[in-house]
Scaffold this motif. Sequence first.
Motif, PDB file in Angstrom:
ATOM      1  N   ARG A 259       0.825  -1.217   0.000  1.00  0.00           N
ATOM      2  CA  ARG A 259       0.000   0.000   0.000  1.00  0.00           C
ATOM      3  C   ARG A 259       0.852   1.257   0.000  1.00  0.00           C
ATOM      4  O   ARG A 259       0.636   2.173  -0.811  1.00  0.00           O
ATOM      5  CB  ARG A 259      -0.918   0.034   1.223  1.00  0.00           C
ATOM      6  N   LEU A 260       1.824   1.315   0.903  1.00  0.00           N
ATOM      7  CA  LEU A 260       2.558   2.565   1.098  1.00  0.00           C
ATOM      8  C   LEU A 260       3.492   2.873  -0.066  1.00  0.00           C
ATOM      9  O   LEU A 260       3.461   3.979  -0.621  1.00  0.00           O
ATOM     10  CB  LEU A 260       3.332   2.503   2.415  1.00  0.00           C
ATOM     11  N   PHE A 261       4.311   1.929  -0.461  1.00  0.00           N
ATOM     12  CA  PHE A 261       5.198   2.185  -1.599  1.00  0.00           C
ATOM     13  C   PHE A 261       4.407   2.326  -2.889  1.00  0.00           C
ATOM     14  O   PHE A 261       4.833   3.009  -3.823  1.00  0.00           O
ATOM     15  CB  PHE A 261       6.260   1.098  -1.706  1.00  0.00           C
ATOM     16  N   GLY A 262       3.221   1.711  -2.907  1.00  0.00           N
ATOM     17  CA  GLY A 262       2.356   1.844  -4.077  1.00  0.00           C
ATOM     18  C   GLY A 262       1.779   3.232  -4.265  1.00  0.00           C
ATOM     19  O   GLY A 262       1.208   3.528  -5.323  1.00  0.00           O
ATOM     20  N   LEU A 263       1.936   4.092  -3.265  1.00  0.00           N
ATOM     21  CA  LEU A 263       1.496   5.483  -3.400  1.00  0.00           C
ATOM     22  C   LEU A 263       2.441   6.295  -4.273  1.00  0.00           C
ATOM     23  O   LEU A 263       2.088   7.390  -4.724  1.00  0.00           O
ATOM     24  CB  LEU A 263       1.406   6.146  -2.014  1.00  0.00           C
ATOM     25  N   LEU A 264       3.635   5.763  -4.509  1.00  0.00           N
ATOM     26  CA  LEU A 264       4.660   6.481  -5.273  1.00  0.00           C
ATOM     27  C   LEU A 264       4.531   6.208  -6.768  1.00  0.00           C
ATOM     28  O   LEU A 264       3.919   5.214  -7.172  1.00  0.00           O
ATOM     29  CB  LEU A 264       6.044   6.021  -4.805  1.00  0.00           C
ATOM     30  N   PRO A 265       5.122   7.065  -7.593  1.00  0.00           N
ATOM     31  CA  PRO A 265       5.241   6.725  -9.013  1.00  0.00           C
ATOM     32  C   PRO A 265       5.947   5.374  -9.157  1.00  0.00           C
ATOM     33  O   PRO A 265       6.775   5.000  -8.325  1.00  0.00           O
ATOM     34  CB  PRO A 265       6.108   7.868  -9.572  1.00  0.00           C
ATOM     35  N   LYS A 266       5.637   4.651 -10.212  1.00  0.00           N
ATOM     36  CA  LYS A 266       6.062   3.263 -10.356  1.00  0.00           C
ATOM     37  C   LYS A 266       7.566   3.084 -10.178  1.00  0.00           C
ATOM     38  O   LYS A 266       8.012   2.138  -9.516  1.00  0.00           O
ATOM     39  CB  LYS A 266       5.625   2.728 -11.726  1.00  0.00           C
ATOM     40  N   SER A 267       8.381   3.963 -10.782  1.00  0.00           N
ATOM     41  CA  SER A 267       9.829   3.769 -10.698  1.00  0.00           C
ATOM     42  C   SER A 267      10.312   3.850  -9.257  1.00  0.00           C
ATOM     43  O   SER A 267      11.163   3.053  -8.827  1.00  0.00           O
ATOM     44  CB  SER A 267      10.554   4.803 -11.555  1.00  0.00           C
ATOM     45  N   GLN A 268       9.765   4.788  -8.472  1.00  0.00           N
ATOM     46  CA  GLN A 268      10.171   4.893  -7.076  1.00  0.00           C
ATOM     47  C   GLN A 268       9.558   3.780  -6.239  1.00  0.00           C
ATOM     48  O   GLN A 268      10.199   3.281  -5.302  1.00  0.00           O
ATOM     49  CB  GLN A 268       9.782   6.264  -6.515  1.00  0.00           C
ATOM     50  N   ASP A 269       8.357   3.359  -6.558  1.00  0.00           N
ATOM     51  CA  ASP A 269       7.741   2.213  -5.897  1.00  0.00           C
ATOM     52  C   ASP A 269       8.668   1.013  -5.993  1.00  0.00           C
ATOM     53  O   ASP A 269       8.988   0.352  -4.993  1.00  0.00           O
ATOM     54  CB  ASP A 269       6.390   1.930  -6.550  1.00  0.00           C
ATOM     55  N   ILE A 270       9.139   0.717  -7.197  1.00  0.00           N
ATOM     56  CA  ILE A 270      10.004  -0.440  -7.421  1.00  0.00           C
ATOM     57  C   ILE A 270      11.338  -0.277  -6.686  1.00  0.00           C
ATOM     58  O   ILE A 270      11.816  -1.200  -6.015  1.00  0.00           O
ATOM     59  CB  ILE A 270      10.237  -0.642  -8.929  1.00  0.00           C
ATOM     60  N   GLU A 271      11.922   0.912  -6.786  1.00  0.00           N
ATOM     61  CA  GLU A 271      13.220   1.152  -6.153  1.00  0.00           C
ATOM     62  C   GLU A 271      13.149   1.044  -4.638  1.00  0.00           C
ATOM     63  O   GLU A 271      13.957   0.340  -4.002  1.00  0.00           O
ATOM     64  CB  GLU A 271      13.732   2.541  -6.550  1.00  0.00           C
ATOM     65  N   PHE A 272      12.189   1.737  -4.023  1.00  0.00           N
ATOM     66  CA  PHE A 272      12.115   1.773  -2.556  1.00  0.00           C
ATOM     67  C   PHE A 272      11.638   0.436  -1.999  1.00  0.00           C
ATOM     68  O   PHE A 272      12.140  -0.030  -0.975  1.00  0.00           O
ATOM     69  CB  PHE A 272      11.187   2.896  -2.090  1.00  0.00           C
ATOM     70  N   ARG A 273      10.673  -0.183  -2.683  1.00  0.00           N
ATOM     71  CA  ARG A 273      10.218  -1.497  -2.229  1.00  0.00           C
ATOM     72  C   ARG A 273      11.358  -2.509  -2.327  1.00  0.00           C
ATOM     73  O   ARG A 273      11.517  -3.378  -1.464  1.00  0.00           O
ATOM     74  CB  ARG A 273       9.024  -1.953  -3.068  1.00  0.00           C
ATOM     75  N   GLY A 274      12.183  -2.378  -3.361  1.00  0.00           N
ATOM     76  CA  GLY A 274      13.328  -3.266  -3.491  1.00  0.00           C
ATOM     77  C   GLY A 274      14.297  -3.125  -2.325  1.00  0.00           C
ATOM     78  O   GLY A 274      14.819  -4.123  -1.810  1.00  0.00           O
ATOM     79  N   LEU A 275      14.554  -1.890  -1.895  1.00  0.00           N
ATOM     80  CA  LEU A 275      15.424  -1.667  -0.742  1.00  0.00           C
ATOM     81  C   LEU A 275      14.816  -2.252   0.523  1.00  0.00           C
ATOM     82  O   LEU A 275      15.518  -2.863   1.346  1.00  0.00           O
ATOM     83  CB  LEU A 275      15.659  -0.160  -0.546  1.00  0.00           C
ATOM     84  N   TRP A 276      13.519  -2.057   0.698  1.00  0.00           N
ATOM     85  CA  TRP A 276      12.851  -2.584   1.893  1.00  0.00           C
ATOM     86  C   TRP A 276      12.886  -4.110   1.894  1.00  0.00           C
ATOM     87  O   TRP A 276      13.187  -4.741   2.920  1.00  0.00           O
ATOM     88  CB  TRP A 276      11.396  -2.082   1.950  1.00  0.00           C
ATOM     89  N   ASP A 277      12.599  -4.726   0.754  1.00  0.00           N
ATOM     90  CA  ASP A 277      12.649  -6.190   0.657  1.00  0.00           C
ATOM     91  C   ASP A 277      14.059  -6.708   0.935  1.00  0.00           C
ATOM     92  O   ASP A 277      14.239  -7.738   1.597  1.00  0.00           O
ATOM     93  CB  ASP A 277      12.208  -6.650  -0.741  1.00  0.00           C
ATOM     94  N   GLU A 278      15.052  -6.004   0.416  1.00  0.00           N
ATOM     95  CA  GLU A 278      16.445  -6.410   0.637  1.00  0.00           C
ATOM     96  C   GLU A 278      16.786  -6.364   2.126  1.00  0.00           C
ATOM     97  O   GLU A 278      17.430  -7.281   2.661  1.00  0.00           O
ATOM     98  CB  GLU A 278      17.382  -5.496  -0.155  1.00  0.00           C
ATOM     99  N   PHE A 279      16.348  -5.303   2.802  1.00  0.00           N
ATOM    100  CA  PHE A 279      16.570  -5.196   4.248  1.00  0.00           C
ATOM    101  C   PHE A 279      15.911  -6.356   4.979  1.00  0.00           C
ATOM    102  O   PHE A 279      16.516  -6.994   5.844  1.00  0.00           O
ATOM    103  CB  PHE A 279      16.019  -3.866   4.758  1.00  0.00           C
ATOM    104  N   GLU A 280      14.668  -6.650   4.631  1.00  0.00           N
ATOM    105  CA  GLU A 280      13.934  -7.717   5.306  1.00  0.00           C
ATOM    106  C   GLU A 280      14.592  -9.076   5.090  1.00  0.00           C
ATOM    107  O   GLU A 280      14.655  -9.896   6.012  1.00  0.00           O
ATOM    108  CB  GLU A 280      12.487  -7.749   4.815  1.00  0.00           C
ATOM    109  N   SER A 281      15.108  -9.319   3.901  1.00  0.00           N
ATOM    110  CA  SER A 281      15.723 -10.615   3.601  1.00  0.00           C
ATOM    111  C   SER A 281      17.079 -10.770   4.284  1.00  0.00           C
ATOM    112  O   SER A 281      17.484 -11.892   4.626  1.00  0.00           O
ATOM    113  CB  SER A 281      15.886 -10.785   2.087  1.00  0.00           C
ATOM    114  N   ALA A 282      17.788  -9.673   4.479  1.00  0.00           N
ATOM    115  CA  ALA A 282      19.074  -9.669   5.193  1.00  0.00           C
ATOM    116  C   ALA A 282      20.051 -10.692   4.630  1.00  0.00           C
ATOM    117  O   ALA A 282      20.643 -11.496   5.371  1.00  0.00           O
ATOM    118  CB  ALA A 282      18.848  -9.896   6.686  1.00  0.00           C
TER     119      ALA A 282
END
Length: 389
Positions: free
Chosen positions: A295-318
């Motif tokens: 929901r939250l990253f989906g509020l952003l334009p697609k390119s930033q959604d993908i970039e920021f969600r990717g960083l968050w997923d990377e953090f979570e996966s560790a």
Amino acid sequence: MSDRIRAQFAFLLEADRLRGIERQNLILDCSRRENSAEHSWHLALYALVLAPFAAPEVEISRVIQMLLLHDLVEIDAGDHPISDDVDWGAVEQAEKAAAKRLFGLLPEDQGNALHTLWHEFEQAESADARFAKQLDHCQPIFQTLYGADPVPEHIEVVRGNLFGGRAAALKETFPQAYDHAVDLLGHARDRDVSELTIRLPFLNAAEALKTIVRATWLGDGSRAENSAEHSWHIMLYGWILGEYAVQPIDTTRVINMLLLHDIVEVDAGDTPIHGALSPEALAEQEALEQAAADRLFGLLPKSQDIEFRGLWDEFESAETADAVFAKSIDRVQPVLLNLLNGGGSWLDYDVSLAQLDSRVGVKVTRGAPAVWDHVRAEVTPWFEENGRA
């Protein structure tokens, strides 16, 4: 190394006091005043999200670092609303003295580097500093104008700021922000500001992180910390302690991960590390966080959604070196706050030293073993004195 890391932690723990500096601005729900630490976190998020509006020569990573540091001097010098009648020359001198003291707590190389960066922001002559200043002028304006129930006097401060005050320069330096603010005040403008306004829903939604209360208390024990100011403090930790990463890291990526890492708590809430959760509850919490990220990253334009969600997923996966270190540092800060405030969540959750080792130490050691060696040596006496060793 021991003297060096002690100096670094002395600075980081002193920085904790910025949370006690209240600003004139209210947070978006208008329930209380914003403090300077959570303001600094929000400004760093503004820099990341509004990077497309920066001049080509601007280095956003340096802008974010400037904004993490820019208000630290308020620990000694206090905050001074632009509408106040104060001796600005005296304020300038107080802030310079504060910068010398605070950055002087660090090892000389780091202290000099951070002091220079702070001075660059204050001078506002470089492209990076000018953009950082523009954001520092914008965020309080939009926070007021988008507020749930703004104080009329604060609206008038914004009006005066835009029409003749320091924010009047935005008309030339950041015209999309200026025109949108003027629109919100009821003065219609014909400029297309959609590239800005499509990003503000995310910035406004993320601002609610200032209302998410964590289990950890501030160093002075006065209240529980919130997730926005925690994120600001952790970003400083990741920056200052990056040299202790067990593998080479990209400090910029680590800081950006820590900037974003807790945003899902706006929807999913905080999960205390010492809270006992069943596997079923943990799975449910993970599902909540994934939905919040959607929901939250989906509020952003697609390119930033993908970039920021990717960083968050990377953090979570560790799994990457950057994420392993970021996860490690995220575990360190609450330990030191608990030590400062006399036990904090260790008392609330009846934590033993062995439990701290298994829940925190193992994770910190994975990314920064030298940091855990120092921290464990610092906290062990408390556990021994309180019969928890």
